[in-house]
Each structure stands twice: as structure tokens, then as C-alpha cells.
Scaffold this active site. Structure first.
Site, PDB file in Angstrom:
ATOM      1  N   HIS A 177       0.846  -1.198   0.000  1.00  0.00           N
ATOM      2  CA  HIS A 177       0.000   0.000   0.000  1.00  0.00           C
ATOM      3  C   HIS A 177       0.885   1.254   0.000  1.00  0.00           C
ATOM      4  O   HIS A 177       0.656   2.183  -0.782  1.00  0.00           O
ATOM      5  CB  HIS A 177      -0.899  -0.041   1.242  1.00  0.00           C
ATOM      6  CG  HIS A 177      -1.632   1.227   1.519  1.00  0.00           C
ATOM      7  ND1 HIS A 177      -2.917   1.455   1.071  1.00  0.00           N
ATOM      8  CD2 HIS A 177      -1.279   2.341   2.219  1.00  0.00           C
ATOM      9  CE1 HIS A 177      -3.316   2.657   1.474  1.00  0.00           C
ATOM     10  NE2 HIS A 177      -2.334   3.210   2.177  1.00  0.00           N
ATOM     11  N   GLU A 178       1.898   1.279   0.844  1.00  0.00           N
ATOM     12  CA  GLU A 178       2.801   2.442   0.906  1.00  0.00           C
ATOM     13  C   GLU A 178       3.574   2.603  -0.402  1.00  0.00           C
ATOM     14  O   GLU A 178       3.782   3.716  -0.881  1.00  0.00           O
ATOM     15  CB  GLU A 178       3.748   2.335   2.104  1.00  0.00           C
ATOM     16  CG  GLU A 178       3.046   2.389   3.449  1.00  0.00           C
ATOM     17  CD  GLU A 178       2.195   3.629   3.668  1.00  0.00           C
ATOM     18  OE1 GLU A 178       2.500   4.697   3.095  1.00  0.00           O
ATOM     19  OE2 GLU A 178       1.194   3.538   4.415  1.00  0.00           O
TER      20      GLU A 178
END
Length: 170
Positions: free
Chosen positions: A72-73
Site C-alpha cells: 500500500h505504501e
């Protein structure tokens, strides 16, 4: 600096970051572990820097949850979310001046402003959705259960009731 912890994180990102590299070639990815067992968080900054707190690693039930969060990051970096929001918040001229060193005091001003107006840099819902999509795609393609991100966020949401409101906002 714990080699076991760093090795574990590297074993996850070594599978995810090559996938992100396909969507955004040329990023010099750097992954750092912040030794803070009380903080359950991870974040990305422009240029491919991913940070994960040891508290998140301890809170995760399995590698799929860690992979989901780190993917996600990475999605935020691929989508250039932080860089775009900095330009929106501070203006292209200010960011350019900082980058080429025209106004070294600007860095201090920006740091102070982030402290008081940090919400301006918070990722928009659209950016979060896009990062979630990247996270699920990268996790699955790397061989992790893509539901890891969902199960981790559900765990955090369940703990929200134990968090003071000001901390939940931050």
C-alpha cells in the site's frame, strides 16, 4: 538495525518492490525500520522511501499483513501522492526553490507548517483507494494473501475505540 527484523522486512519488500518498479521505473527504493514498538504505522515519502515502525511488525498477525501495508505504501510512491500533495500545499515554486537550495530556511518553515497543518498532507480518499488497489495487486502478485491489508486495517479499526480522539485524527 536488528538484522533479523531488517531481514524479515527485506524478504517482504524484495518480492513487492520489483512489481512497483514496473509501474514506476527508476525509483531508488529505500526501506527503513523505525524502532518504536508503541507506534503501529508505516509511511512513504517522495523518492521511494518506505518506513515501517517495529510496532506495526509486532502487531501484524502474519507476513501477508506486513506485505499488504508495505505494498500500500509503495502504491503511494507509484502514484506520486505525497509529492503531489506537497506541491498542492506549498506551491510548485516553493518546492522547486527548496529542491535547488535557493531558500534553506524554507525547510524549517515547511516542517513547522506540517506540524500545525499536517492535515493538508493527509492522503485523500482517492489516493488511499488507489494505494489500496496497488497494495492488493502487488501483494497477490508477490505470493501473499492480498486480504492481509484488509485484515490489518480491520485490526486497527477495532483498536480505534481505545485511541484518544486527537491521536485518531493525527
Amino acid at each position: 538495525d536488528d538484522p533479523t527484523v531488517v531481514g524479515f522486512v527485506k524478504s517482504v519488500t524484495d518480492k513487492i518492490l520489483p512489481l512497483a518498479e514496473k509501474d514506476r521505473p527508476g525509483v531508488a527504493w529505500q526501506v527503513k525500520v523505525i524502532d518504536d514498538p508503541k507506534t503501529v504505522n508505516a509511511f512513504a515519502t517522495p523518492g521511494g522511501y518506505l518506513y515501517v515502525y517495529s510496532g506495526l511488525l509486532q502487531a501484524a498477525a502474519d507476513p501477508a499483513e506486513v506485505a499488504g501495508v508495505l505494498a500500500h505504501e509503495a502504491g503511494h510512491v507509484v502514484g506520486r501522492h505525497s509529492a503531489r500533495q506537497m506541491v498542492d500545499a506549498y506551491g510548485l515554486e516553493a518546492i522547486t526553490g527548496l529542491a535547488i537550495g535557493k531558500n534553506p530556511g524554507l525547510a524549517s518553515q515547511m516542517a513547522a507548517s506540517v506540524g500545525t497543518k499536517g492535515f493538508m498532507l493527509a492522503n485523500s480518499r482517492g489516493d488511499e483507494t488507489e494505494a489500496d488497489e496497488y497494495g492488493a495487486r502487488y501483494s497477490a502478485a508477490a505470493g501473499f494473501d492480498p486480504r492481509g491489508l484488509v485484515t490489518f486495517f480491520e485490526k486497527l479499526k477495532a483498536q480505534e475505540g481505545k485511541t484518544p480522539q486527537v491521536m485518531a485524527f493525527l
